[in-house]
Design an enzyme around this catalytic site. Structure first.
Site, PDB file in Angstrom:
ATOM      1  N   ARG A 261      51.318  40.014  34.819  1.00 20.03           N
ATOM      2  CA  ARG A 261      51.409  41.250  35.601  1.00 20.03           C
ATOM      3  C   ARG A 261      52.556  41.136  36.605  1.00 20.03           C
ATOM      4  NH1 ARG A 261      44.942  42.224  36.903  1.00 20.03           N
ATOM      5  NH2 ARG A 261      44.258  42.092  34.731  1.00 20.03           N
ATOM      6  N   ARG A 276      47.936  35.455  44.388  1.00 23.85           N
ATOM      7  CA  ARG A 276      48.508  36.597  43.671  1.00 23.85           C
ATOM      8  C   ARG A 276      49.751  36.116  42.926  1.00 23.85           C
ATOM      9  NH1 ARG A 276      47.491  41.924  44.409  1.00 23.85           N
ATOM     10  NH2 ARG A 276      46.399  41.479  46.355  1.00 23.85           N
ATOM     11  N   GLU A 348      38.655  38.384  44.879  1.00 21.49           N
ATOM     12  CA  GLU A 348      38.151  38.946  43.628  1.00 21.49           C
ATOM     13  C   GLU A 348      38.436  38.005  42.456  1.00 21.49           C
ATOM     14  OE1 GLU A 348      39.520  42.083  40.313  1.00 21.49           O
ATOM     15  OE2 GLU A 348      40.061  42.605  42.379  1.00 21.49           O
ATOM     16  N   SER A 351      36.209  41.828  37.633  1.00 22.59           N
ATOM     17  CA  SER A 351      35.887  43.251  37.681  1.00 22.59           C
ATOM     18  C   SER A 351      35.150  43.580  36.389  1.00 22.59           C
ATOM     19  CB  SER A 351      37.153  44.109  37.791  1.00 22.59           C
ATOM     20  OG  SER A 351      37.760  43.953  39.055  1.00 22.59           O
ATOM     21  N   ARG A 390      41.924  32.011  41.021  1.00 23.18           N
ATOM     22  CA  ARG A 390      41.129  32.139  42.249  1.00 23.18           C
ATOM     23  C   ARG A 390      39.844  31.324  42.198  1.00 23.18           C
ATOM     24  NH1 ARG A 390      42.177  38.596  43.573  1.00 23.18           N
ATOM     25  NH2 ARG A 390      44.449  38.375  43.846  1.00 23.18           N
TER      26      ARG A 390
END
Length: 423
Positions: A261, A276, A348, A351, A390
């Site tokens: 990404r 990130r 996070e 999801s 993470r």
């Protein structure tokens, strides 16, 4: 993608969903074009019917009859009008489709209304936050001291936003992937898949990544192939344009992939460490289910992702996303956020989303309950089960000791040569 008839008949509901999700779609133009297109079809059908009737009449007239010549001239004009209508129809179809692809999914009635992540609602916490008699360090300092994370080397190789694990750091990453795949295949009943990391444009459109998220995607322009942002894309497209048997539902797939990404629009956020990044590993869960079962399956999916963190003994919280933070394609989504003691915040790691039939409509994924029965769209769901790095951050920061070592979660030790700590 929403059913166009549904959009037409529920314009106020769709307009509300667009506003609540913070999207920008000219729904009035869509409705206007749609009405023009349907009117055009009616006109075209009438002219084609007239042409067919008169053509039969001409056939019954003498070849040199004056009336036959007049009728033939009239039909040439009708044929020209039909051709013009067909040409206009194709233009309208393209414009309608373009707008329809930009209309977001309708949030489920249980989704809270809100503008951004500040309006997400926490619904659960699990585990005790670790307590230290020393100042816990962030993962980038731990990784450097233990010589398991080399961000200078990764920056030299690829630039900022990339990771280089080495030694026991690389082993920890591999151990987590193997542990999660074993858990989801052996205990949760998922079928493991090793999919391609490059996908075509149709695959990205089907899951809703493009055109909405084009700026965040890596495109290999020469081949028009995209690096996958998540295994959701290739896994969902396994059944693109398929009609499944009702007896085969649910279909549950799990895959490890690297994910890519650009993180467009996130510059300046989480710049230190590996929170990130542009490339990261993830174990992904994807479900194809009957419509009436999809929200029960969402709860099951959430539980499967939670189990990973519970077995690792990592404290976490769950938040249901508000409309403004909900993704373009999702009808409902839960975020699982793991605690990172060195940074004193939640991150996070998963999801879990229900897309209803939104992706299935875009991708043509149906099922037929019995042979000969009318086909229906399946509902698709996906969730991270779970994402790295993470999870690595949480282990390094929550399991650190005063001596500088990191204790390895017990469930991972068989995957790490039975080591109990990273020294």
């Amino acid at each position: 993608m929403l059913d166009l008839k549904f959009v037409r008949q529920n314009a106020d509901l769709v307009r509300e969903a667009i506003a609540n999700k913070g999207e920008k779609v000219d729904l009035n133009r869509f409705l206007s074009l749609d009405q023009e297109y349907r009117d055009l079809l009616v006109r075209g059908d009438r002219l084609k019917h007239e042409r067919n009737v008169v053509s039969k009449q001409i056939g019954a007239l003498p070849g040199k009859d004056q009336e036959a010549g007049e009728q033939m001239a009239k039909m040439r004009e009708v044929s020209r009008q039909i051709k013009d209508l067909d040409t206009r129809g194709k233009v309208l179809e393209g414009e309608i489709q373009q707008i329809a692809m930009a209309i977001p999914n309708i949030p489920h009635s249980s989704v809270p209304i809100g503008r951004d992540d500040g309006d997400n609602v926490e619904i659960k916490r699990w585990g005790e936050l670790p307590q230290f008699d020393f100042q816990p360090l962030p993962h980038w300092e731990i990784g450097e001291r233990l010589d398991i994370l080399d961000l200078k080397a990764s920056s030299k190789i690829s630039g900022s936003g990339f990771i280089l694990f080495k030694g026991l750091g690389a082993l920890l990453e591999r151990a987590l992937i193997s542990f999660m795949l074993d858990l989801h295949t052996r205990e949760h009943g998922y079928l493991e898949v090793a999919p391609p990391f490059l996908v075509n444009r149709k695959s990205m459109e089907g899951t809703g990544q493009i055109p909405k998220l084009s700026e965040d995607m890596y495109l290999c322009e020469q081949d028009d192939l995209f690096l996958i942002p998540t295994a959701e894309v290739p896994l969902t497209n396994i059944h693109r344009e398929d009609i499944l048997r009702g007896d085969d539902l649910p279909q549950n797939y799990v895959a490890y992939t690297a994910c890519f990404r650009r993180e467009a629009g996130s510059y300046g956020k989480d710049t230190r460490g590996i929170t990130r990044v542009h490339q990261f590993d993830k174990v992904e869960l994807v479900k194809f289910v009957r419509p009436e079962r999809s929200y029960d399956e969402l709860e099951n999916l959430l539980g499967h992702a939670e189990k990973v963190l519970q077995l690792l003994n990592l404290p976490y919280r769950i938040r249901v996303l508000c409309t403004g933070d909900l993704s373009f394609a999702a009808a409902k989504c839960y975020d699982i956020e793991v605690w990172a003691a060195g940074q004193d915040k939640f991150l996070e790691v998963s999801s879990c989303s229900n897309f209803g039939d939104f992706q299935a409509r875009r991708s043509g994924i149906r099922f037929r309950e019995t042979p000969g029965a009318r086909s229906e769209y399946v509902h698709t769901l996906n969730g991270s089960g779970v994402a790295l790095p993470r999870t690595v951050i949480a282990i390094l920061e929550n399991c650190q000791t005063a001596s500088g070592d990191v204790l390895i979660p017990e469930v991972l030790r068989p995957y790490m040569r039975d080591l109990k700590r990273i020294e």
